[in-house]
Design a protein around this motif. Structure first.
Motif, PDB file in Angstrom:
ATOM      1  N   THR A 445      58.858  15.684  65.982  1.00  0.00           N
ATOM      2  CA  THR A 445      58.293  15.448  67.299  1.00  0.00           C
ATOM      3  C   THR A 445      56.863  14.935  67.202  1.00  0.00           C
ATOM      4  N   LEU A 446      56.337  14.482  68.336  1.00  0.00           N
ATOM      5  CA  LEU A 446      54.933  14.096  68.427  1.00  0.00           C
ATOM      6  C   LEU A 446      54.050  15.333  68.277  1.00  0.00           C
ATOM      7  N   PRO A 447      53.018  15.286  67.424  1.00  0.00           N
ATOM      8  CA  PRO A 447      52.055  16.392  67.392  1.00  0.00           C
ATOM      9  C   PRO A 447      51.203  16.376  68.647  1.00  0.00           C
ATOM     10  N   ARG A 448      50.892  17.537  69.150  1.00  0.00           N
ATOM     11  CA  ARG A 448      50.211  17.650  70.436  1.00  0.00           C
ATOM     12  C   ARG A 448      48.987  18.552  70.306  1.00  0.00           C
ATOM     13  N   GLY A 449      47.874  17.957  69.849  1.00  0.00           N
ATOM     14  CA  GLY A 449      46.648  18.721  69.666  1.00  0.00           C
ATOM     15  C   GLY A 449      46.609  19.531  68.392  1.00  0.00           C
ATOM     16  N   TRP A 450      47.564  19.310  67.492  1.00  0.00           N
ATOM     17  CA  TRP A 450      47.732  20.181  66.327  1.00  0.00           C
ATOM     18  C   TRP A 450      46.615  20.036  65.301  1.00  0.00           C
ATOM     19  N   GLU A 451      45.937  18.893  65.270  1.00  0.00           N
ATOM     20  CA  GLU A 451      44.843  18.741  64.306  1.00  0.00           C
ATOM     21  C   GLU A 451      43.784  19.822  64.496  1.00  0.00           C
ATOM     22  N   ARG A 452      43.551  20.209  65.739  1.00  0.00           N
ATOM     23  CA  ARG A 452      42.551  21.249  66.006  1.00  0.00           C
ATOM     24  C   ARG A 452      43.173  22.644  66.037  1.00  0.00           C
ATOM     25  N   MET A 453      44.382  22.736  66.537  1.00  0.00           N
ATOM     26  CA  MET A 453      45.042  24.034  66.650  1.00  0.00           C
ATOM     27  C   MET A 453      45.344  24.635  65.281  1.00  0.00           C
ATOM     28  N   TYR A 454      45.735  23.784  64.338  1.00  0.00           N
ATOM     29  CA  TYR A 454      46.174  24.246  63.021  1.00  0.00           C
ATOM     30  C   TYR A 454      45.382  23.497  61.936  1.00  0.00           C
ATOM     31  N   PRO A 455      44.378  24.114  61.331  1.00  0.00           N
ATOM     32  CA  PRO A 455      43.461  23.374  60.447  1.00  0.00           C
ATOM     33  C   PRO A 455      44.095  22.829  59.178  1.00  0.00           C
ATOM     34  N   ASN A 456      45.289  23.275  58.792  1.00  0.00           N
ATOM     35  CA  ASN A 456      45.965  22.731  57.613  1.00  0.00           C
ATOM     36  C   ASN A 456      46.992  21.671  57.985  1.00  0.00           C
ATOM     37  N   TYR A 457      47.074  21.337  59.264  1.00  0.00           N
ATOM     38  CA  TYR A 457      47.973  20.268  59.697  1.00  0.00           C
ATOM     39  C   TYR A 457      47.362  18.912  59.342  1.00  0.00           C
ATOM     40  N   VAL A 458      48.180  18.005  58.799  1.00  0.00           N
ATOM     41  CA  VAL A 458      47.710  16.678  58.412  1.00  0.00           C
ATOM     42  C   VAL A 458      48.159  15.625  59.410  1.00  0.00           C
ATOM     43  N   ALA A 459      49.461  15.402  59.503  1.00  0.00           N
ATOM     44  CA  ALA A 459      49.971  14.318  60.343  1.00  0.00           C
ATOM     45  C   ALA A 459      51.472  14.469  60.492  1.00  0.00           C
ATOM     46  N   SER A 460      52.013  13.725  61.438  1.00  0.00           N
ATOM     47  CA  SER A 460      53.460  13.645  61.630  1.00  0.00           C
ATOM     48  C   SER A 460      53.886  12.185  61.596  1.00  0.00           C
ATOM     49  N   GLU A 461      55.133  11.983  61.240  1.00  0.00           N
ATOM     50  CA  GLU A 461      55.714  10.641  61.337  1.00  0.00           C
ATOM     51  C   GLU A 461      55.861  10.310  62.817  1.00  0.00           C
ATOM     52  N   ALA A 462      56.937  10.749  63.471  1.00  0.00           N
ATOM     53  CA  ALA A 462      57.132  10.556  64.913  1.00  0.00           C
ATOM     54  C   ALA A 462      56.871   9.112  65.312  1.00  0.00           C
ATOM     55  N   VAL A 463      57.393   8.198  64.518  1.00  0.00           N
ATOM     56  CA  VAL A 463      57.182   6.780  64.738  1.00  0.00           C
ATOM     57  C   VAL A 463      58.211   6.030  63.891  1.00  0.00           C
ATOM     58  N   LEU A 464      58.534   4.826  64.285  1.00  0.00           N
ATOM     59  CA  LEU A 464      59.438   3.971  63.510  1.00  0.00           C
ATOM     60  C   LEU A 464      58.647   3.455  62.313  1.00  0.00           C
ATOM     61  N   ALA A 465      58.648   4.211  61.227  1.00  0.00           N
ATOM     62  CA  ALA A 465      57.628   4.079  60.189  1.00  0.00           C
ATOM     63  C   ALA A 465      58.005   3.093  59.089  1.00  0.00           C
TER      64      ALA A 465
END
Length: 655
Positions: A445-465
């Protein structure tokens, strides 16, 4: 990261009589104004920017198992206050963010005098709103069956949207995974490709009465295990677009599409970014402005770059000898990480992974390992499986990873946006932090504010990559379109693991067969700056060390991934983009052109005023399908203006 600090410099209880109909709250600069109207018990909101309608009167409210809080309501009272916050974050567009907004809380009650408050925060160019409810007597939990929040755009608006897929379709029944194709400049009345509406974020363009342009970006943030992930419905003439909950078939049909909400409780934030040009869209930080950090980082998580064999060499490369080659490549380039993809547990084996991790660490490189999230929600066969879907399995696995020096995980093949799936994301992140692991999500899914909510979160695909450029020549051809679309939508709201700056010219290990790459080398190099994520994939192959010009290798060795500042310069979704990012004292200005013609631009680059910065550009070649990479100097006037030309499917870099 600093703890959220809200300073209420103005708190004012505003009691209104029962006949009150309208409330207003504006941004600190006064240009963006939100109006709430009780509308005879069915409240609405609208928004104007510089006096021009951005959002027409649109519905507000929730429908719950306890009652309908979208109609038959009575306005009770409102409060306003100023909100100020500052925070430091390593993984978004700017390291130090200052957030200032005016907040309006409007409280309504149903026929049983049960209250619901709608909170609007309005900052310069941004709106965020959500619903909250107190505990009603002995009622301490409710089920939200529907959220009627809608978004009505002015007549004549066009859209830039990505359709939501059907559930349990696609490869091994792994969708939805936010991997469909965007359709640019489409009429609002166009139906979504699969009849399920559109994934966030959603970009719109309308014309103002003064013949200007107004851009609107709609998304959501702050979603965790306490709610479902949402998307937008198809358009209808009466209500425009409205919030849509997950599809029943997601997660193999397991779990409810509703949201269980403990009282007192609040929904996630709906966000709207508005501007007369695309600068506020590209530079917005609203997704992290209105959320809070959930836990402290257990260690100092390191930004960086990683190599990845799977993109071009695919499954057969997941063996010890080939992974050594990519570790050596990362070491030669000064990169921090190597991602070992699926099947490592069977094709390399756990004992040899321990050896591989030791080898990598001796080379100054750390491993990240791939995992299948799967419990019982898709047919994806790749292993390791059943390692991330339960607490006991997950923590046992993560303890082993920490012990052997692995620094991150990539978890793949999730199941949609139901509440239990959103909880799984949070549980993986929280457990991973205990063991010092950074996390990337794919098939997700799309990350929703997770960069700040979870400090060990990096990134998500959630795109036609990028993997699709390997699988299908159509996607190789349209790579330019994709990467000039995302700065204005997908990557505007959250970090994106595109999966690789591709330097091979053909999609094959021998760099001679299969279909070719259609972008220039400089396009790919510039894309590593355009794509925003704190751990960036530079999908070089070992052969690139001998094949690429030294000027390209030198640039690829220095690519930063953590930014202090981001500025939009010029562009149009799906056609071209020019933007600037600053890392420390060093600026990078990059441009991508997805059109079929050379693009001549006059750009403002005040950071290089009256200087001659290094300038990478494409020189068309009569002997090759790919242009020649030229490194020269760009003349920038004392006024900070410069003239550049970006070739078709090409790029520029100024530094």
């Amino acid at each position: 990261m600093k703890k959220l600090l809200i300073t209420a410099t103005l708190t004012m209880a505003c009691m209104f009589a029962a006949e009150a109909k309208e409330l207003k709250v504006s941004s600190p600069d006064g240009r963006l104004v939100v109006t709430i109207n009780d509308n005879g018990g069915s409240p609405t909101y609208s928004a104007h920017y510089d006096g021009t309608e951005a959002i027409r009167p649109s519905r507000l409210g929730l429908v719950t198992n306890a009652g309908d809080f979208s109609r038959g309501l009575t306005f009770k009272n409102s409060t306003t206050r100023e909100v100020s916050d500052s925070y430091n974050i390593r993984s978004i567009k700017a390291r130090n963010v200052a957030y200032h907004a005016n907040e309006l809380n409007a409280t309504f009650a149903d026929g049983k005098n049960r209250e619901m408050t709608v909170t609007f925060r309005v900052s310069d160019n941004n709106i965020a709103f959500r619903y909250s409810m107190p505990q009603w007597g002995e009622t301490a939990s409710i089920t939200v069956k529907e959220e009627v929040s809608s978004f009505r755009l002015p007549d004549g608006t066009t859209s830039f949207l990505c359709p939501q897929s059907k559930a349990m379709v696609g490869w091994m029944r792994t969708k939805p995974s936010y991997e469909e194709e965007y359709k640019p400049d489409a009429p609002l009345t166009d139906k979504s490709a699969f009849g399920e509406g559109y994934t966030f974020p959603c970009l719109f363009k309308s014309q103002t009465p003064q013949n200007g342009t107004l851009w609107v970006l709609v998304s959501e943030t702050g979603v965790d295990g306490k709610y479902v992930g949402s998307h937008l419905s198809d358009y209808c003439e009466k209500d425009g677009y409205h919030i849509a909950f997950p599809m029943p078939g997601e997660a193999n049909g397991h779990g409810t599409t509703d949201a269980a909400l403990a009282l007192p409780g609040a929904t996630p934030w709906r966000t709207i970014t508005v501007g007369n040009d695309l600068k506020p869209i590209v530079e917005t930080t609203i997704a992290t402005d209105v959320v809070e950090q959930k836990y402290k980082a257990s260690c100092d998580y390191r930004p960086g770059r990683y190599t990845w064999s799977w993109l071009i060499w695919q499954d057969k490369s997941i063996n010890y000898a080939d992974q050594v080659k990519f570790i050596d490549l990362a070491s030669a380039m000064g990169y921090e990480y190597v991602l070992v993809d699926n099947w490592w547990d069977t094709q390399i084996g756990r004992d040899r992974i321990v050896e591989l991790s030791k080898y990598a660490q001796a080379k100054g490189v750390s491993l990240m390992l791939w995992y299948n999230s799967n419990g019982a929600w898709s047919d994806a066969p790749q292993t390791p499986k059943q390692c991330m879907n339960t607490t006991l399995a997950r923590r046992k696995e993560m303890a082993w990873l920490k012990n052997i020096g692995v620094k991150g995980i990539k978890v793949d093949f999730f199941a949609g946006d139901k509440q239990h799936t959103m909880q799984l994301y949070e549980d993986i992140l929280a457990d991973a932090n205990d063991f010092g692991l950074q996390v990337i999500f794919h098939g997700c899914t799309l990350p929703r504010g997770w960069e700040r909510m979870y400090p060990n979160y990096v990134a998500s695909e959630a795109v036609l990559a990028s993997e699709n450029t390997f699988f299908n020549e159509h996607h190789a051809i349209t790579e330019g379109f994709e990467l000039t679309m995302h700065p204005f939508c997908r990557n505007a709201v959250a970090s994106m693991d595109w999966g690789g700056t591709i330097m091979n010219r053909y999609m094959s290990p021998d760099n001679k067969s299969r279909h070719r790459r259609y972008t220039s080398d400089i396009f790919e190099m510039a894309a590593s700056i355009v794509i925003q994520t704190s751990v960036q994939c530079i999908a070089m192959q070992p052969n690139n060390l001998d094949e690429l010009p030294q000027t390209e290798l030198d640039f690829l060795r220095e690519v930063p991934t953590s930014w202090d500042e981001t500025r939009f310069i010029d562009g149009y979704p799906g056609k071209y983009v020019v933007m600037a990012r600053r890392s420390g004292e060093k600026w990078y200005v990059v441009g991508l052109n997805a059109t079929k013609e050379p693009l001549k631009l006059d750009i403002d680059v005040p950071m290089f005023a009256n200087a001659s910065p290094a300038y990478y550009y494409d020189k068309p070649s009569k002997k090759s399908l790919w242009p020649e990479t030229v490194l020269g100097k760009l003349k920038v006037g004392a006024n900070g203006k410069a003239k550049v030309t970006i070739q078709p499917n090409g790029g520029i870099i100024i530094k």
